[in-house]
Scaffold this motif. Structure first.
Motif, PDB file in Angstrom:
ATOM      1  N   ILE A 177      46.974  39.584  41.680  1.00 60.75           N
ATOM      2  CA  ILE A 177      48.090  40.569  42.098  1.00 60.75           C
ATOM      3  C   ILE A 177      48.387  41.340  41.236  1.00 60.75           C
ATOM      4  CG2 ILE A 177      50.190  40.981  43.389  1.00 60.75           C
ATOM      5  CD1 ILE A 177      50.311  37.925  44.077  1.00 60.75           C
ATOM      6  N   GLY A 178      48.291  42.944  41.194  1.00 60.32           N
ATOM      7  CA  GLY A 178      48.874  43.843  40.217  1.00 60.32           C
ATOM      8  C   GLY A 178      47.579  43.975  39.198  1.00 60.32           C
ATOM      9  N   GLU A 179      48.329  44.834  38.176  1.00 58.60           N
ATOM     10  CA  GLU A 179      47.280  45.225  36.956  1.00 58.60           C
ATOM     11  C   GLU A 179      48.357  45.408  35.764  1.00 58.60           C
ATOM     12  OE1 GLU A 179      44.001  45.354  36.921  1.00 58.60           O
ATOM     13  OE2 GLU A 179      43.769  45.088  39.035  1.00 58.60           O
ATOM     14  N   GLY A 180      47.641  45.115  34.838  1.00 50.69           N
ATOM     15  CA  GLY A 180      48.110  45.259  33.430  1.00 50.69           C
ATOM     16  C   GLY A 180      47.656  44.611  32.189  1.00 50.69           C
ATOM     17  N   PRO A 181      48.239  44.848  31.109  1.00 48.86           N
ATOM     18  CA  PRO A 181      47.746  44.089  29.814  1.00 48.86           C
ATOM     19  C   PRO A 181      47.971  42.697  29.869  1.00 48.86           C
ATOM     20  CG  PRO A 181      49.577  45.346  29.325  1.00 48.86           C
ATOM     21  CD  PRO A 181      49.350  45.662  30.801  1.00 48.86           C
ATOM     22  N   ARG A 182      48.932  42.126  30.538  1.00 52.03           N
ATOM     23  CA  ARG A 182      49.213  40.431  30.629  1.00 52.03           C
ATOM     24  C   ARG A 182      48.938  39.989  31.849  1.00 52.03           C
ATOM     25  NH1 ARG A 182      53.781  41.491  28.315  1.00 52.03           N
ATOM     26  NH2 ARG A 182      52.910  41.110  26.007  1.00 52.03           N
ATOM     27  N   THR A 183      48.303  38.759  31.872  1.00 52.73           N
ATOM     28  CA  THR A 183      48.204  37.886  32.996  1.00 52.73           C
ATOM     29  C   THR A 183      48.817  36.693  33.023  1.00 52.73           C
ATOM     30  OG1 THR A 183      46.071  38.921  33.281  1.00 52.73           O
ATOM     31  CG2 THR A 183      46.323  36.989  34.548  1.00 52.73           C
ATOM     32  N   ILE A 184      49.695  36.318  33.918  1.00 53.08           N
ATOM     33  CA  ILE A 184      50.306  35.222  33.926  1.00 53.08           C
ATOM     34  C   ILE A 184      49.859  34.538  35.365  1.00 53.08           C
ATOM     35  CG2 ILE A 184      52.743  34.113  34.173  1.00 53.08           C
ATOM     36  CD1 ILE A 184      52.278  35.485  31.588  1.00 53.08           C
ATOM     37  N   ALA A 185      49.472  33.456  35.260  1.00 53.91           N
ATOM     38  CA  ALA A 185      49.037  32.456  36.460  1.00 53.91           C
ATOM     39  C   ALA A 185      50.048  31.339  36.791  1.00 53.91           C
ATOM     40  CB  ALA A 185      47.691  31.605  35.855  1.00 53.91           C
ATOM     41  N   PHE A 186      49.886  31.004  38.131  1.00 52.60           N
ATOM     42  CA  PHE A 186      50.516  29.899  38.763  1.00 52.60           C
ATOM     43  C   PHE A 186      49.828  29.059  39.501  1.00 52.60           C
ATOM     44  CE2 PHE A 186      53.685  33.215  37.801  1.00 52.60           C
ATOM     45  CZ  PHE A 186      54.825  32.838  37.543  1.00 52.60           C
ATOM     46  N   ARG A 187      49.747  27.935  39.267  1.00 55.55           N
ATOM     47  CA  ARG A 187      49.211  26.711  40.005  1.00 55.55           C
ATOM     48  C   ARG A 187      49.725  25.991  41.040  1.00 55.55           C
ATOM     49  NH1 ARG A 187      49.393  21.263  39.419  1.00 55.55           N
ATOM     50  NH2 ARG A 187      47.510  20.290  38.846  1.00 55.55           N
ATOM     51  N   LEU A 200      56.553  48.045  41.225  1.00 59.30           N
ATOM     52  CA  LEU A 200      57.592  47.217  40.460  1.00 59.30           C
ATOM     53  C   LEU A 200      57.096  46.276  39.776  1.00 59.30           C
ATOM     54  CD1 LEU A 200      60.783  47.629  42.665  1.00 59.30           C
ATOM     55  CD2 LEU A 200      60.158  48.941  40.758  1.00 59.30           C
ATOM     56  N   LEU A 201      55.693  45.583  39.763  1.00 60.03           N
ATOM     57  CA  LEU A 201      55.241  44.670  39.156  1.00 60.03           C
ATOM     58  C   LEU A 201      54.696  44.867  37.901  1.00 60.03           C
ATOM     59  CD1 LEU A 201      54.656  41.581  39.480  1.00 60.03           C
ATOM     60  CD2 LEU A 201      52.541  42.359  40.744  1.00 60.03           C
ATOM     61  N   PRO A 202      55.418  44.770  36.733  1.00 59.28           N
ATOM     62  CA  PRO A 202      54.846  44.940  35.486  1.00 59.28           C
ATOM     63  C   PRO A 202      53.637  44.081  34.535  1.00 59.28           C
ATOM     64  CG  PRO A 202      56.666  43.403  35.082  1.00 59.28           C
ATOM     65  CD  PRO A 202      56.379  43.397  36.569  1.00 59.28           C
ATOM     66  N   GLY A 203      52.799  43.836  35.525  1.00 55.86           N
ATOM     67  CA  GLY A 203      51.483  43.240  35.060  1.00 55.86           C
ATOM     68  C   GLY A 203      50.758  42.594  35.974  1.00 55.86           C
ATOM     69  N   ARG A 204      49.711  41.434  35.654  1.00 53.99           N
ATOM     70  CA  ARG A 204      48.914  40.810  36.628  1.00 53.99           C
ATOM     71  C   ARG A 204      49.471  39.562  36.961  1.00 53.99           C
ATOM     72  NH1 ARG A 204      43.060  40.755  34.983  1.00 53.99           N
ATOM     73  NH2 ARG A 204      43.034  42.899  35.575  1.00 53.99           N
ATOM     74  N   VAL A 205      49.468  39.006  38.032  1.00 52.22           N
ATOM     75  CA  VAL A 205      49.795  37.635  38.273  1.00 52.22           C
ATOM     76  C   VAL A 205      48.587  36.852  38.992  1.00 52.22           C
ATOM     77  CG1 VAL A 205      51.429  35.880  39.609  1.00 52.22           C
ATOM     78  CG2 VAL A 205      52.285  37.822  38.333  1.00 52.22           C
ATOM     79  N   ARG A 206      48.315  35.784  38.568  1.00 58.17           N
ATOM     80  CA  ARG A 206      47.132  34.946  39.379  1.00 58.17           C
ATOM     81  C   ARG A 206      47.731  33.956  40.060  1.00 58.17           C
ATOM     82  NH1 ARG A 206      42.113  34.663  35.635  1.00 58.17           N
ATOM     83  NH2 ARG A 206      42.207  36.714  36.350  1.00 58.17           N
ATOM     84  N   LEU A 207      47.235  33.612  40.979  1.00 56.65           N
ATOM     85  CA  LEU A 207      47.470  32.507  41.883  1.00 56.65           C
ATOM     86  C   LEU A 207      46.288  31.648  42.013  1.00 56.65           C
ATOM     87  CD1 LEU A 207      49.321  34.091  44.956  1.00 56.65           C
ATOM     88  CD2 LEU A 207      50.413  33.527  42.663  1.00 56.65           C
ATOM     89  N   ILE A 208      46.798  30.408  41.605  1.00 59.20           N
ATOM     90  CA  ILE A 208      45.396  29.461  41.684  1.00 59.20           C
ATOM     91  C   ILE A 208      45.852  28.234  42.683  1.00 59.20           C
ATOM     92  CG2 ILE A 208      44.234  27.511  40.335  1.00 59.20           C
ATOM     93  CD1 ILE A 208      44.631  29.532  37.638  1.00 59.20           C
ATOM     94  N   PHE A 209      45.053  28.012  43.722  1.00 61.29           N
ATOM     95  CA  PHE A 209      45.259  27.193  44.603  1.00 61.29           C
ATOM     96  C   PHE A 209      44.166  26.137  44.306  1.00 61.29           C
ATOM     97  CE2 PHE A 209      47.411  30.771  46.449  1.00 61.29           C
ATOM     98  CZ  PHE A 209      48.517  30.367  46.814  1.00 61.29           C
ATOM     99  N   GLN A 210      44.571  24.946  43.572  1.00 58.94           N
ATOM    100  CA  GLN A 210      43.454  24.027  43.112  1.00 58.94           C
ATOM    101  C   GLN A 210      43.171  22.860  43.984  1.00 58.94           C
ATOM    102  OE1 GLN A 210      44.487  22.099  39.196  1.00 58.94           O
ATOM    103  NE2 GLN A 210      43.745  20.278  40.317  1.00 58.94           N
ATOM    104  N   PRO A 211      42.086  22.553  44.252  1.00 55.57           N
ATOM    105  CA  PRO A 211      41.626  21.240  44.769  1.00 55.57           C
ATOM    106  C   PRO A 211      41.817  19.935  43.800  1.00 55.57           C
ATOM    107  CG  PRO A 211      39.606  22.251  44.134  1.00 55.57           C
ATOM    108  CD  PRO A 211      40.812  23.331  43.796  1.00 55.57           C
ATOM    109  N   ALA A 212      41.742  18.623  44.397  1.00 53.88           N
ATOM    110  CA  ALA A 212      41.529  17.522  43.833  1.00 53.88           C
ATOM    111  C   ALA A 212      42.407  17.301  42.684  1.00 53.88           C
ATOM    112  CB  ALA A 212      40.006  17.470  43.493  1.00 53.88           C
ATOM    113  N   LYS A 246      40.309  33.004  32.966  1.00 50.22           N
ATOM    114  CA  LYS A 246      39.799  34.143  32.307  1.00 50.22           C
ATOM    115  C   LYS A 246      40.838  35.521  32.145  1.00 50.22           C
ATOM    116  CE  LYS A 246      36.301  37.678  32.756  1.00 50.22           C
ATOM    117  NZ  LYS A 246      36.205  37.991  31.195  1.00 50.22           N
ATOM    118  N   ASP A 247      41.011  35.848  30.705  1.00 50.52           N
ATOM    119  CA  ASP A 247      42.272  36.983  30.650  1.00 50.52           C
ATOM    120  C   ASP A 247      43.749  36.324  30.918  1.00 50.52           C
ATOM    121  OD1 ASP A 247      40.232  38.382  29.985  1.00 50.52           O
ATOM    122  OD2 ASP A 247      40.032  39.215  32.042  1.00 50.52           O
TER     123      ASP A 247
END
Length: 418
Positions: free
Chosen positions: A88-98, A149-161, A179-180
């Protein structure tokens, strides 16, 4: 699984907006989140009623992807189709949530409308809640992103197993999930805390969890003539008692290493010494360094203990997961965000756990932190514990979790710590 998710009867449709003494979210997001309570409860109950075992979460992943598309996002499926990654979003920083999405091979014992419809499978560890919260986070951030209003990229990770060995986190990493990514966060249901509270801890959070299997063979015989045999029952007893005791003297006690046997099998007749036997157990340790040294040390000790008995020994040391070591700065960010979302008095210090959690694999690559989400019903002495057939949650925890993670995403994207 169905595609139409309707608000269940009895679901809370009027979750509170911004809590007194807390910081508002941008874009009038507090009001928007308060209006989505019934929808998120419906998603959680649907997932709870349709659990899927580790490595086979295909319908759950498809449901997640559909909900993300409805929110205006562009998810991508993992190579096997049993997990989802979404930016979600774009920017120099990426924060992930698993979020982990698999269930446990347990019978659901609850008498509720959303009881598991799959015999022998149940969401008894709260992964349905984790999934719903990260979905809610995605929906909220999609709203912010549309408003610019989103100041960067957020990555959502829905992980199996998460519950399996081998687990799913390495699959996510191999598929480019990190990655990134600059930092990663997760939460875990914790019935010992009431809903509305979260537990945060810097440093060791959960233990590494491995397995060890020991098989002994040798000439059996009559119990009247043990000197003509390799007494495998005696040898197994020495392994069971002596190896854990020796470990406490061969490993730094600050490492928190624990070897506990859970199964032993040998023989059938009371008056016959068997020709084969085995013992199996788990190894748990809080230190990364001790975890790396454990296989060689434990294997050597087992062989040394068995050697005088004359038995042949085969040791199978099975790697599980490393310890979760929460990053100091990542912990500080999520603690501050939780205080902003819920109030500082609702953020407590999390207890150290000897349980295993494969979120640790991500922390081997990037800084991050996991927190505990209170799921107990306030004022109730009943604690539906994890990995039990009657496990359930106070569903208001979903709203609290979404708020905490939304504040965390914005705080982590805005800080220069990562």
């Amino acid at each position: 699984m169905t595609t139409a998710l309707e608000a269940p009867e009895g679901a809370d449709t009027s979750w509170p907006g911004q809590l007194p003494g807390t910081d508002p979210l941008p874009g009038r997001l507090d009001r928007w989140l308060a209006s989505r309570g019934a929808e998120l409860v419906a998603i959680r109950r649907h997932i709870h009623a349709h659990p899927e075992p580790s490595h086979s979460e295909f319908e759950t992943a498809a449901l997640i992807a559909r909900e993300l598309v409805v929110a205006g996002l562009s998810p991508r499926m993992m190579p096997r189709g049993n997990g989802v990654i979404c930016d979600i979003g774009e920017g120099p920083r990426t924060i992930a949530f698993r979020a982990d999405i698999d269930s446990l091979p347990l019978q659901d014992l609850k008498d509720v409308p959303y009881r598991s419809t799959v015999d022998g499978q149940a969401h008894a560890c709260g992964h349905d809640v984790h999934t719903t919260i990260v979905l809610g986070l995605g929906m909220a951030l999609a709203q912010l992103n549309e408003q610019g209003l989103l100041p960067g990229r957020v990555r959502l990770i829905f992980q199996p197993a998460e519950e399996a060995m081998p687990s799913g986190a390495p699959e996510v990493i191999a598929a480019g999930g990190l990655k990134d990514v600059d930092a990663i966060y997760a939460l875990h249901c914790y019935p010992q805390l009431p809903a509305g509270l979260v537990g945060v801890r810097s440093g060791p959070f959960t233990a590494a969890a491995d397995a060890v299997e020991v098989k002994l063979t040798g000439p059996g015989g009559h119990t009247a003539r043990p000197h003509l045999t390799a007494d495998l029952v005696h040898a197994l007893g020495r392994i069971i008692v002596d190896v854990p005791a020796l470990l406490s003297r061969r490993m730094d006690p600050r490492a928190g290493l624990s070897l506990v046997w859970g199964a032993v099998h040998a023989g059938q007749a009371f008056n016959a010494i068997p020709g084969a036997g085995e013992v199996r157990g788990t190894v748990r340790v809080l230190s990364r360094e001790a975890w790396r040294d454990a296989p060689e040390l434990i294997t050597r000790l087992i062989r040394e203990v068995v050697a005088p008995t004359g038995a042949e020994v085969d040791v199978n040391y099975i790697r599980g997961v490393p310890p979760v070591i929460n990053d100091r700065m990542a912990s500080a960010v999520i603690a501050g965000a939780a205080g902003a979302a819920l109030g500082a008095d609702r953020v407590v210090e999390a207890e150290l756990s000897m349980g295993g959690e494969d979120f640790s694999f991500y922390l081997e690559h990037v800084p991050g932190a996991m927190i505990r989400l209170g799921t107990g019903r306030p004022g109730s002495d009943v604690r539906h514990d994890l990995h039990q057939g009657d496990f359930d949650v106070d569903e208001s925890c979903i709203g609290y979790g979404v708020r905490v993670m939304t504040h965390t995403a914005l705080a982590a994207l805005s800080t220069g710590a990562f």
